[in-house]
Design a protein around this motif. Structure first.
Motif, short mmCIF file in Angstrom:
data_model
loop_
_atom_site.label_atom_id
_atom_site.label_comp_id
_atom_site.label_asym_id
_atom_site.label_seq_id
_atom_site.Cartn_x
_atom_site.Cartn_y
_atom_site.Cartn_z
N PRO A 41 0.84 -1.21 0.00
CA PRO A 41 0.00 0.00 0.00
C PRO A 41 0.87 1.25 0.00
O PRO A 41 1.93 1.29 0.62
N LEU A 42 0.42 2.26 -0.69
CA LEU A 42 1.16 3.52 -0.76
C LEU A 42 1.33 4.12 0.65
O LEU A 42 2.34 4.74 0.95
N SER A 43 0.35 3.88 1.53
CA SER A 43 0.45 4.40 2.89
C SER A 43 1.62 3.78 3.66
O SER A 43 2.25 4.44 4.47
N SER A 100 4.83 5.81 5.15
CA SER A 100 5.25 5.75 6.56
C SER A 100 6.69 5.28 6.71
O SER A 100 7.38 5.69 7.64
N GLU A 101 7.16 4.43 5.80
CA GLU A 101 8.53 3.92 5.90
C GLU A 101 9.56 4.82 5.23
O GLU A 101 10.75 4.70 5.48
N ALA A 102 9.11 5.71 4.35
CA ALA A 102 10.01 6.65 3.67
C ALA A 102 9.36 8.04 3.66
O ALA A 102 8.95 8.53 2.61
N PRO A 103 9.24 8.66 4.84
CA PRO A 103 8.51 9.92 4.94
C PRO A 103 9.12 11.08 4.15
O PRO A 103 8.43 12.05 3.85
N ASP A 104 10.39 10.99 3.79
CA ASP A 104 11.04 12.08 3.05
C ASP A 104 10.85 11.98 1.53
O ASP A 104 11.27 12.86 0.80
N VAL A 105 10.22 10.91 1.06
CA VAL A 105 10.05 10.71 -0.38
C VAL A 105 8.71 11.30 -0.81
O VAL A 105 7.66 11.06 -0.20
N ASP A 106 8.73 12.09 -1.89
CA ASP A 106 7.51 12.69 -2.43
C ASP A 106 6.78 11.65 -3.27
O ASP A 106 7.24 11.24 -4.33
N LEU A 107 5.64 11.20 -2.79
CA LEU A 107 4.85 10.17 -3.48
C LEU A 107 3.63 10.74 -4.19
O LEU A 107 2.77 10.00 -4.64
N TRP A 121 3.06 11.93 -7.08
CA TRP A 121 2.85 11.46 -8.44
C TRP A 121 2.13 10.11 -8.45
O TRP A 121 1.25 9.86 -9.26
N PHE A 122 2.49 9.21 -7.51
CA PHE A 122 1.88 7.89 -7.47
C PHE A 122 0.42 7.94 -7.04
O PHE A 122 -0.36 7.05 -7.38
N LYS A 123 0.02 8.97 -6.30
CA LYS A 123 -1.37 9.08 -5.85
C LYS A 123 -2.33 9.24 -7.00
O LYS A 123 -3.51 8.91 -6.89
N SER A 124 -1.87 9.73 -8.13
CA SER A 124 -2.75 9.95 -9.29
C SER A 124 -2.82 8.73 -10.22
O SER A 124 -3.54 8.76 -11.20
N ILE A 125 -2.10 7.68 -9.90
CA ILE A 125 -2.05 6.50 -10.78
C ILE A 125 -2.81 5.35 -10.14
O ILE A 125 -2.62 5.04 -8.96
N LYS A 126 -3.65 4.71 -10.92
CA LYS A 126 -4.38 3.54 -10.44
C LYS A 126 -3.48 2.32 -10.52
O LYS A 126 -2.86 2.04 -11.55
N LYS A 127 -3.39 1.59 -9.42
CA LYS A 127 -2.60 0.36 -9.39
C LYS A 127 -3.45 -0.77 -9.97
O LYS A 127 -4.62 -0.91 -9.62
N GLU A 128 -2.87 -1.55 -10.88
CA GLU A 128 -3.61 -2.62 -11.53
C GLU A 128 -2.84 -3.94 -11.46
O GLU A 128 -1.61 -3.95 -11.47
N LYS A 129 -3.60 -5.03 -11.42
CA LYS A 129 -3.00 -6.36 -11.47
C LYS A 129 -2.59 -6.62 -12.90
O LYS A 129 -3.37 -6.37 -13.83
N VAL A 130 -1.37 -7.10 -13.13
CA VAL A 130 -0.88 -7.38 -14.47
C VAL A 130 -0.28 -8.79 -14.52
O VAL A 130 0.13 -9.34 -13.50
N SER A 152 1.07 -3.13 -10.89
CA SER A 152 1.80 -2.02 -11.48
C SER A 152 0.99 -0.75 -11.25
O SER A 152 -0.22 -0.76 -11.42
N PRO A 153 1.63 0.33 -10.86
CA PRO A 153 3.06 0.45 -10.60
C PRO A 153 3.42 -0.11 -9.23
O PRO A 153 2.59 -0.19 -8.33
N ASN A 154 4.68 -0.50 -9.10
CA ASN A 154 5.21 -0.93 -7.80
C ASN A 154 5.73 0.29 -7.09
O ASN A 154 6.39 1.13 -7.70
N PHE A 155 5.46 0.42 -5.83
CA PHE A 155 5.88 1.58 -5.07
C PHE A 155 7.19 1.30 -4.33
O PHE A 155 7.28 1.41 -3.12
N TYR A 156 8.23 0.93 -5.06
CA TYR A 156 9.52 0.67 -4.41
C TYR A 156 10.48 1.75 -4.78
O TYR A 156 10.63 2.16 -5.86
#
Length: 95
Positions: free
Chosen positions: A59-61, A65-72, A74-83, A91-95
């Motif tokens: 989950p993006l949340s 929480s594990e990388a609070p200094d990273v600006d996420l 951009w990822f909030k506007s993308i729908k995660k889908e099973k591929v 996809s996308p993977n949030f790593y």
């Protein structure tokens, strides 16, 4: 400074560094690993790491929480889908 003192200091430093360096390396521990199956292949991953806990669907949340200094934002506007990439993933993977 006397040349003998300078030379003794250099020699002592060299001897001390050759004795101490291996002991420093002994204090370094590799992260524990676990084996998982990805597309029919057994692959080592960090035990308790993101992939071990969530596979390809963290989950993006959790990332926030594990990388609070990273600006996420951009990822909030993308729908995660099973591929299907030869195995189930997201996809996308949030790593």
């Amino acid at each position: 400074m006397n040349i003998h003192i300078k030379m003794a200091t250099v020699v002592f430093g060299f001897i001390l560094s050759s004795v101490e360096t291996p002991s420093w390396a002994q204090n370094v521990t590799a992260p524990k690993q676990t084996l998982i199956n990805i597309g029919g292949h057994v692959v080592p991953v960090v035990a308790g790491g993101l992939y071990d806990r969530f596979r390809s669907n963290p989950p993006l949340s959790v990332i926030a929480s594990e990388a609070p200094d990273v600006d996420l934002s951009w990822f909030k506007s993308i729908k995660k889908e099973k591929v299907d990439i030869g195995f189930e993933s997201y996809s996308p993977n949030f790593y």
